[in-house]
Write a protein that holds these residues in place. Structure first.
Motif, PDB file in Angstrom:
ATOM      1  N   GLU A  12       0.871  -1.247  -0.275  1.00 28.44           N
ATOM      2  CA  GLU A  12      -0.367  -0.197  -0.215  1.00 28.44           C
ATOM      3  C   GLU A  12       0.927   1.251  -0.335  1.00 28.44           C
ATOM      4  O   GLU A  12       1.681   1.713   1.012  1.00 28.44           O
ATOM      5  N   LYS A  16       2.909   2.974  -6.686  1.00 29.90           N
ATOM      6  CA  LYS A  16       2.428   2.384  -7.494  1.00 29.90           C
ATOM      7  C   LYS A  16       2.085   3.557  -9.335  1.00 29.90           C
ATOM      8  O   LYS A  16       2.192   3.496 -10.931  1.00 29.90           O
ATOM      9  N   THR A  17       0.484   3.857  -8.796  1.00 33.13           N
ATOM     10  CA  THR A  17      -0.286   5.092  -9.716  1.00 33.13           C
ATOM     11  C   THR A  17       0.732   6.189  -9.873  1.00 33.13           C
ATOM     12  O   THR A  17       0.883   6.224 -11.045  1.00 33.13           O
ATOM     13  N   THR A  18       1.200   6.923  -9.161  1.00 31.48           N
ATOM     14  CA  THR A  18       2.298   8.176  -9.472  1.00 31.48           C
ATOM     15  C   THR A  18       3.477   7.468 -10.631  1.00 31.48           C
ATOM     16  O   THR A  18       3.304   7.754 -11.471  1.00 31.48           O
ATOM     17  N   ARG A  61     -14.204  -4.404  -7.378  1.00 34.41           N
ATOM     18  CA  ARG A  61     -13.329  -4.020  -6.635  1.00 34.41           C
ATOM     19  C   ARG A  61     -14.138  -2.821  -5.076  1.00 34.41           C
ATOM     20  O   ARG A  61     -13.684  -2.908  -3.960  1.00 34.41           O
ATOM     21  N   TYR A  81     -10.966 -11.530  -5.831  1.00 33.82           N
ATOM     22  CA  TYR A  81     -10.198 -11.416  -7.284  1.00 33.82           C
ATOM     23  C   TYR A  81      -9.698 -12.159  -8.147  1.00 33.82           C
ATOM     24  O   TYR A  81      -9.388 -11.316  -8.972  1.00 33.82           O
ATOM     25  N   ARG A 107      -0.732  -3.667 -10.569  1.00 29.28           N
ATOM     26  CA  ARG A 107      -0.782  -4.585 -10.277  1.00 29.28           C
ATOM     27  C   ARG A 107      -1.753  -5.861 -10.592  1.00 29.28           C
ATOM     28  O   ARG A 107      -2.454  -5.838 -11.708  1.00 29.28           O
ATOM     29  N   THR A 112      -1.594 -11.026  -5.869  1.00 30.31           N
ATOM     30  CA  THR A 112      -3.167 -12.496  -5.028  1.00 30.31           C
ATOM     31  C   THR A 112      -1.843 -13.389  -4.557  1.00 30.31           C
ATOM     32  O   THR A 112      -2.474 -13.809  -3.266  1.00 30.31           O
ATOM     33  N   ARG A 160      -3.810  10.430   2.953  1.00 30.63           N
ATOM     34  CA  ARG A 160      -5.098  11.068   1.727  1.00 30.63           C
ATOM     35  C   ARG A 160      -6.217  10.962   2.581  1.00 30.63           C
ATOM     36  O   ARG A 160      -7.143  11.141   1.418  1.00 30.63           O
TER      37      ARG A 160
END
Ligand code: T5A
Length: 229
Positions: A12, A16-18, A61, A81, A107, A112, A160
């Motif tokens: 977490e 990754k997104t960045t 999700r 998932y 991901r 998983t 956040r």
């Protein structure tokens, strides 16, 4: 030649997104995308994620990440998932690869194994089998593992605001997940590249850029231009 499939993984708040977005921008601005398009090797860059890369997946999700009064059982979580992934592979990833997309995905299967395997303690062999059913053998061409200590990652996500259902799990769960990613990277050193994600964003991206450049050259040959940094 079909497209390529690049995955970003990690705990977490690992960034990754960045970094996925920085990678997308760099591929465009550096000239790589134009080079690949002009040779007919890649049509476009697409960005997606798990869970939630399809219409069905967006519903799943929400079920997976929203807090619910009734606890979701570990095996039910695993199957949700897997359902998300089966839909994503067949309905999104394979069609895009066939259309020569360069896919950047937040991901995939290693999550998983790390979360439901190492984190929840479910049987890794069962998870491998389910991954196989869901993916029908589709593996990433490259996985960038953003390696960050759990404490820092969770602190970033908490800044956040409200934590989702998985983020709310106890610290030891997240530690096991991190150990899972470490073990997976050791087992698959060619597919999984470790990135030091404790650095500032720009430095993290520098590492990613070196790895991406190497892989692109390996896959498509040396471009007859100097990619802008
Ligand atoms: N999951 C998923 C499973 O349990 N099993 C599975 O099979 C799959 C596929 C998905 C959840 O589902 C679980 C894992 C997850 O718990 P999600 O929202 O996709 O949920 O969760 P994450 O992937 O963890 O997304 P996050 O947004 O929480 O983390 P990211 O994407 O890694 O981090 P990012 O880029 O959003 O950055 C987080 C914050 O840190 C800052 C950013 O600005 C942002 O505020 N940041 C940095 N700060 C300092 N230095 C840096 N280098 C920074 N990089 C980013």
């Amino acid at each position: 030649m079909v497209g390529r499939f690049i995955v970003f993984e990690g705990v977490e708040g690992g960034g990754k997104t960045t970094q996925l977005e920085r990678s997308r921008q760099w591929l465009i601005e550096s000239g790589w995308l134009t080079f690949l398009q002009s040779n007919g090797w890649v049509q476009q860059i697409v960005v997606t994620r798990e869970p939630g890369g399809t219409d069905l997946g967006r519903g799943l999700r929400q079920l997976l990440l929203d807090s619910t009064p009734e606890p979701i059982q570990d095996r039910a979580e695993l199957l949700l998932y897997a359902a998300d992934r089966a839909q994503h592979v067949e309905g999104f990833l394979r069609p895009h690869l066939a259309e020569k997309s360069l896919i950047l995905c937040d991901r995939y299967t290693d999550s998983t194994l790390a979360y439901q395997g190492y984190g929840r303690g479910l049987d890794p062999i069962l998870i491998e089998q389910l991954n196989q059913i869901a993916t029908q053998g589709l593996q990433s061409d490259l996985t960038l593992w953003l390696d960050l200590d759990v404490k820092t990652g969770l602190a970033r996500t908490r800044q956040r605001g409200k934590a989702d259902r998985i983020e709310q799990a106890d610290f030891d769960f997240h530690k096991r997940v991190q150990q899972g990613f470490m073990a997976l990277a050791q087992t698959h050193p060619h597919r999984i590249a470790k990135i030091n994600a404790t650095q500032p964003e720009a430095a993290v991206f520098q590492e990613i850029q070196v790895i991406l450049s190497d892989r692109l050259i390996q896959w498509y040959g040396n471009p007859h231009f100097s990619p802008a940094t």
